[in-house]
Scaffold this active site. Structure first.
Site, PDB file in Angstrom:
ATOM      1  N   GLU A 233      -1.602  47.523   0.426  1.00  0.00           N
ATOM      2  CA  GLU A 233      -2.761  47.502   1.000  1.00  0.00           C
ATOM      3  C   GLU A 233      -3.256  46.140   1.664  1.00  0.00           C
ATOM      4  O   GLU A 233      -3.470  45.209   0.681  1.00  0.00           O
ATOM      5  CB  GLU A 233      -3.677  48.243  -0.099  1.00  0.00           C
ATOM      6  CG  GLU A 233      -2.877  49.785  -0.028  1.00  0.00           C
ATOM      7  CD  GLU A 233      -3.308  51.163   0.613  1.00  0.00           C
ATOM      8  OE1 GLU A 233      -3.773  50.810   1.488  1.00  0.00           O
ATOM      9  OE2 GLU A 233      -2.487  51.295   0.057  1.00  0.00           O
ATOM     10  N   CYS A 267     -11.655  45.820   4.738  1.00  0.00           N
ATOM     11  CA  CYS A 267     -10.610  45.662   5.270  1.00  0.00           C
ATOM     12  C   CYS A 267     -10.841  46.963   5.951  1.00  0.00           C
ATOM     13  O   CYS A 267     -10.217  46.880   6.818  1.00  0.00           O
ATOM     14  CB  CYS A 267      -9.807  46.261   4.236  1.00  0.00           C
ATOM     15  SG  CYS A 267      -9.716  47.710   3.495  1.00  0.00           S
TER      16      CYS A 267
HETATM   17  P1  NDP Z   1      -5.875  37.868  -1.870  1.00  0.00           P
HETATM   18  O1  NDP Z   1      -4.771  38.217  -0.700  1.00  0.00           O
HETATM   19  O2  NDP Z   1      -6.160  36.274  -1.627  1.00  0.00           O
HETATM   20  O3  NDP Z   1      -5.931  38.008  -3.234  1.00  0.00           O
HETATM   21  C1  NDP Z   1      -5.728  39.350  -3.197  1.00  0.00           C
HETATM   22  C2  NDP Z   1      -5.509  39.386  -5.211  1.00  0.00           C
HETATM   23  O4  NDP Z   1      -3.853  38.872  -5.364  1.00  0.00           O
HETATM   24  C3  NDP Z   1      -6.389  38.665  -5.863  1.00  0.00           C
HETATM   25  O5  NDP Z   1      -6.294  39.238  -7.570  1.00  0.00           O
HETATM   26  C4  NDP Z   1      -5.069  37.162  -6.233  1.00  0.00           C
HETATM   27  O6  NDP Z   1      -5.609  36.450  -7.175  1.00  0.00           O
HETATM   28  C5  NDP Z   1      -4.265  37.409  -5.898  1.00  0.00           C
HETATM   29  N1  NDP Z   1      -2.668  36.816  -5.671  1.00  0.00           N
HETATM   30  C6  NDP Z   1      -3.001  35.621  -5.251  1.00  0.00           C
HETATM   31  N2  NDP Z   1      -2.155  35.159  -5.053  1.00  0.00           N
HETATM   32  C7  NDP Z   1      -0.541  35.831  -5.582  1.00  0.00           C
HETATM   33  C8  NDP Z   1       0.206  35.656  -5.786  1.00  0.00           C
HETATM   34  N3  NDP Z   1       0.943  34.399  -5.697  1.00  0.00           N
HETATM   35  N4  NDP Z   1       1.235  36.972  -6.493  1.00  0.00           N
HETATM   36  C9  NDP Z   1       0.186  37.719  -7.109  1.00  0.00           C
HETATM   37  N5  NDP Z   1      -1.320  37.668  -6.584  1.00  0.00           N
HETATM   38  C10 NDP Z   1      -1.625  36.989  -6.154  1.00  0.00           C
HETATM   39  O7  NDP Z   1      -6.686  38.648  -1.595  1.00  0.00           O
HETATM   40  P2  NDP Z   1      -8.642  39.064  -1.514  1.00  0.00           P
HETATM   41  O8  NDP Z   1      -8.891  38.488  -2.700  1.00  0.00           O
HETATM   42  O9  NDP Z   1      -8.954  37.540  -0.297  1.00  0.00           O
HETATM   43  O10 NDP Z   1      -9.221  39.932  -0.108  1.00  0.00           O
HETATM   44  C11 NDP Z   1      -9.660  40.697   0.407  1.00  0.00           C
HETATM   45  C12 NDP Z   1      -8.271  40.779   1.605  1.00  0.00           C
HETATM   46  O11 NDP Z   1      -7.550  42.178   0.883  1.00  0.00           O
HETATM   47  C13 NDP Z   1      -8.238  41.280   3.049  1.00  0.00           C
HETATM   48  O12 NDP Z   1      -7.849  40.874   3.666  1.00  0.00           O
HETATM   49  C14 NDP Z   1      -8.959  42.907   3.052  1.00  0.00           C
HETATM   50  O13 NDP Z   1      -8.489  43.207   4.466  1.00  0.00           O
HETATM   51  C15 NDP Z   1      -7.478  42.955   2.218  1.00  0.00           C
HETATM   52  N6  NDP Z   1      -8.143  44.047   1.803  1.00  0.00           N
HETATM   53  C16 NDP Z   1      -7.325  45.513   2.288  1.00  0.00           C
HETATM   54  C17 NDP Z   1      -8.225  46.827   1.550  1.00  0.00           C
HETATM   55  C18 NDP Z   1      -6.517  47.699   2.172  1.00  0.00           C
HETATM   56  O14 NDP Z   1      -6.470  48.783   0.621  1.00  0.00           O
HETATM   57  N7  NDP Z   1      -6.137  47.597   2.978  1.00  0.00           N
HETATM   58  C19 NDP Z   1      -9.115  47.335   0.508  1.00  0.00           C
HETATM   59  C20 NDP Z   1      -9.710  45.639   0.420  1.00  0.00           C
HETATM   60  C21 NDP Z   1      -9.420  44.506   0.908  1.00  0.00           C
HETATM   61  P3  NDP Z   1      -6.940  35.788  -7.299  1.00  0.00           P
HETATM   62  O15 NDP Z   1      -8.031  36.474  -6.652  1.00  0.00           O
HETATM   63  O16 NDP Z   1      -7.485  35.304  -8.639  1.00  0.00           O
HETATM   64  O17 NDP Z   1      -6.564  34.898  -6.068  1.00  0.00           O
END
Ligand code: NDP
Length: 496
Positions: A233, A267
């Site tokens: 997502e 999002c």
């Molecule tokens: P990120 O992609 O930065 O992070 C998402 C999650 O992935 C966090 O828990 C993060 O941990 C973790 N993460 C980071 N690096 C890795 C890795 N290498 N392997 C596995 N997990 C990892 O997104 P954001 O948290 O900044 O969220 C914003 C984004 O989410 C926007 O692009 C938004 O559009 C999208 N989004 C999509 C939705 C949907 O339903 N389609 C709903 C809500 C948001 P950590 O934070 O600790 O780095």
């Protein structure tokens, strides 16, 4: 000794909480505990699981203010917005629990002509342990779309919340522990990106990721090593389309809320508007008038809070700067809208369609507005994106038609983002917005595998699946198929 990290209030920089950075060994241990819990959980009946889910949901419901407070402190979002988000999540938990049996339970299906002697049944079995990686922007609702549906389907869950909202994730898992202390069916692991990466490699049976498209690709690559299936997502670049017969004040209200609420960190937020030329001037007037009231505030009762993730400020600034440099006109805000912690709501017109303000996800309180001469043009421009998450259409006559023509997983006609709050509707995107579905029947099935069973009710009329098959049987089978399938029942019509 376990390393720790701090969760900060984005409005003030104050430390809200300190959490462990779980490493590979911690993650593996959590998954091992989950595997054991999953055995117990999967042997409960649907009604048994529903009972636990309802108890958990009741704890969340009774303490909604407390959880909203944790979310407000960690993300900076207004308290009312946090509360609304949790209430939608509560509805989803209830729906998942009460519909799992109907959607996933055994169903008799037709066995077809050749296998008429068989009874055919399909049912959906839990996968085992589901890893959930969530973002910070809707720290309850977005991961809940995976957590509640995976649990209701009979899986145990290991949840890694964003490093910007570990308190919310921990709160949810603690609430589970309160109702089922002996069964860690829902656990939380905290840490930075590396903890999420460890979860991808920990041998879970499915990984449900919600976050940016860039991280989604990394998650998918890591999961590929162990053939762990994924739900992605990811981001979006949704638009609102306004037709000439639309209720323009309502469309302007929706555009403003869709773009600026949660400081644009949504999002499925509105980042672009395509407005029919006949109502364009009125739309801009209404938008401007309504936008005046939308003020920035760190207060729980405010309307628009700070930007949660400091690094996003640079991205938002670069999009605004590109739009300005390419001839954009500011209806609201300006080139200096981006501050140290906050971004002024910003509305820009005349932005070329190849500006990064149009092509990339901004994830801030900004909206570009473009005048279009027809709805065909609006649909074409809306679809000219790598993303395909949601959309909003304001129109009296053609709302449903336009909603279908937009290349997106979801659409709301004459409202904005409404589909996210309807538990029976699937949620997810196409293209760079990801694949797989949470919510609804599709969301329940996402966390299962289909199990097909046949049970022989009587001996077959034609014994074809045996080495004792005779030439007579083969001939009879061929004749039967010719009679039944050898003639098209509806002949194609040719023009004379
Ligand atoms: P990120 O992609 O930065 O992070 C998402 C999650 O992935 C966090 O828990 C993060 O941990 C973790 N993460 C980071 N690096 C890795 C890795 N290498 N392997 C596995 N997990 C990892 O997104 P954001 O948290 O900044 O969220 C914003 C984004 O989410 C926007 O692009 C938004 O559009 C999208 N989004 C999509 C939705 C949907 O339903 N389609 C709903 C809500 C948001 P950590 O934070 O600790 O780095």
């Amino acid at each position: 000794m376990t390393e720790k990290f701090e969760s900060l209030n984005p409005a003030t920089g104050d430390v809200v909480g300190t959490y462990p950075i779980h490493d590979e060994a911690d993650v593996a241990a959590a998954v091992a505990r989950a595997r054991e819990a999953a055995v117990w959980w999967s042997t409960l009946s649907f009604a048994g699981r529903r009972e636990y889910l309802d108890k958990w949901n009741a704890v969340i419901t009774r303490r909604v203010m407390q959880l909203a407070n944790v979310s407000h402190e960690e993300t900076g979002k207004p308290h009312g917005d946090a509360q609304l988000e949790i209430m939608i999540a509560i509805d989803h938990i209830a729906w998942a629990g009460s519909h799992a049996e109907k959607v996933l339970g055994p169903k008799k299906v037709s066995s077809g002509l050749l296998m008429a002697n068989q009874a055919a049944t399909v049912e959906y079995r839990p996968l085992g342990v589901v890893g959930v990686i969530g973002p910070w922007n809707y720290p309850v609702l977005t991961p809940m779309g995976s957590i509640a549906y995976a649990l209701a389907a009979g899986n145990a869950v290991v949840f890694k919340p964003s490093e910007f909202s570990p308190g919310v994730g921990t709160w949810l898992a603690d609430a589970w522990t309160e109702i089922a202390p002996e069964h860690p069916v829902l656990q939380v692991i905290t840490g930075l990106g590396a903890t999420g990466a460890a979860l991808c490699k920990a041998g879970v049976n499915k990984l449900a990721f919600t976050g940016s498209t860039a991280t989604g690709k990394k998650v998918m690559a890591a999961c590929a090593e162990t053939l762990t299936p994924v739900v992605i997502e990811a981001g979006g670049k949704d638009s609102i389309i306004v037709d000439s017969d639309a209720d323009v004040p309502a469309a302007a209200d929706a555009a403003l809320w869709g773009a600026m609420s949660n400081a644009g960190q949504t999002c499925i937020g509105m980042e672009r508007a395509y407005v029919h030329e006949r109502v364009y001037d009125q739309f801009i007037r209404e938008l401007k008038a309504k936008a005046k009231a939308v003020e920035l505030s760190a207060e729980p009762g405010g309307l628009v809070g700070p930007i949660t993730m400091p690094s996003q400020l640079k991205v938002i600034a670069s999009h605004i700067a590109d739009a300005a440099a390419r001839g954009g006109t500011f209806v609201l805000g300006g080139p200096n809208s981006v501050g140290d912690r906050y971004v002024q709501p910003t509305i820009i017109t005349d932005v070329p369609e190849d500006s990064i303000a149009i092509t990339e996800e901004t994830f801030g309180p900004t909206l570009t507005v473009k005048k279009v001469s027809s709805m065909d043009e609006a649909v074409e421009l809306t679809n000219a994106t790598r993303y395909g998450l949601g959309a909003s259409i304001f129109a009296k006559e053609r709302g449903m038609e336009l909603a279908r023509r937009v290349r997106s997983g979801m659409a709301s006609v004459n409202s904005v983002m409404a589909f996210a709050g309807v538990p029976s509707l699937p949620f997810g995107g196409v293209g760079d917005s990801g694949f797989g579905r949470i919510h609804g029947a599709d969301g329940l099935r996402e966390f299962t595998y289909a199990k097909a069973i046949t049970r022989q009710r009587m001996k077959p009329l034609l014994a074809a699946m045996t080495f004792e098959r005779t030439a007579k049987t083969e001939k009879a089978a061929a004749q039967l198929m010719t009679v039944l399938r050898g003639r098209a029942t509806t002949m194609p019509k040719f023009k004379k």
